[in-house]
Design a protein around this motif. Sequence first.
Motif, PDB file in Angstrom:
ATOM      1  N   GLU A  37       0.830  -1.219   0.000  1.00 15.10           N
ATOM      2  CA  GLU A  37       0.000   0.000   0.000  1.00 15.10           C
ATOM      3  C   GLU A  37       0.858   1.261   0.000  1.00 15.10           C
ATOM      4  OE1 GLU A  37      -3.191   0.125  -0.590  1.00 15.10           O
ATOM      5  OE2 GLU A  37      -3.186  -2.063  -0.691  1.00 15.10           O
ATOM      6  N   ILE A  38       2.006   1.206   0.643  1.00  9.73           N
ATOM      7  CA  ILE A  38       2.879   2.387   0.717  1.00  9.73           C
ATOM      8  C   ILE A  38       3.667   2.585  -0.581  1.00  9.73           C
ATOM      9  CG2 ILE A  38       4.886   3.389   1.924  1.00  9.73           C
ATOM     10  CD1 ILE A  38       3.917   1.934   4.455  1.00  9.73           C
ATOM     11  N   SER A  42       0.422   2.784  -4.054  1.00 10.88           N
ATOM     12  CA  SER A  42       0.255   4.160  -3.563  1.00 10.88           C
ATOM     13  C   SER A  42      -0.080   5.165  -4.661  1.00 10.88           C
ATOM     14  CB  SER A  42       1.552   4.611  -2.871  1.00 10.88           C
ATOM     15  OG  SER A  42       2.594   4.752  -3.833  1.00 10.88           O
ATOM     16  N   ASN A  65       5.682   8.039   4.847  1.00 10.15           N
ATOM     17  CA  ASN A  65       4.508   7.216   5.165  1.00 10.15           C
ATOM     18  C   ASN A  65       4.919   5.928   5.883  1.00 10.15           C
ATOM     19  OD1 ASN A  65       2.812   9.105   4.023  1.00 10.15           O
ATOM     20  ND2 ASN A  65       2.763   8.094   2.018  1.00 10.15           N
TER      21      ASN A  65
END
Length: 203
Positions: A37-38, A42, A65
């Motif tokens: 997700e990062i 993203s 993040n």
Amino acid sequence: MYKNIIFDFGGVVVDFNPRNFLMDRFMNKRAEEIVYEITFGSQEWQDLDRGTITRAAANRIMLENAAHVNRVFEVQTVIDEWATMLRTKKTTVKVMKELKAAGYRLYYLTNIPADIMDELRQRDWFALFDGGVASCDVHLCKPEPGIYTTLMQTCRLAYDESIFIDDSKINAQAAYNLGITGILYKNPKSMCRALNACGIELG
């Protein structure tokens, strides 16, 4: 009938499987999901493809993040190593050479950051292409219709004379919706079978 074969890069001409990449390194499902997700999942990754952010800025935001969830080490590993995934798919290049020898014109349509595009341009197979469109250059990304029409207009291709090969069902479907024959790439054999079904004979 068909004159033009359009290729996606990641997953078709070069390897690109982020989930496998993360699994090989972390072997921890929870960590893999957070890091995905990062990084690959993203907004920054999308912006790199779209050509609206620099690699340095994207990396900085990803690391910021990551710090919030104590994953800096893992995200730094992705930043440092992810491009090692992009190995040339020799079977695809072999098919490209066959198509070229048979008189077909080859094009690319790819969601890709500028620095990776620069690297792929240096590979010997890149000279097989007659033209193409990279998302970072036109600030559009598949499956947006605009990137397909940009390719067709820029390279003066007829929709009904063109086949597009992508490993994403959504992207192949988007081409089909515009009148381009879409082939979903799963493996070399299925790609060759699909081309044969279109009347394109391969050795």
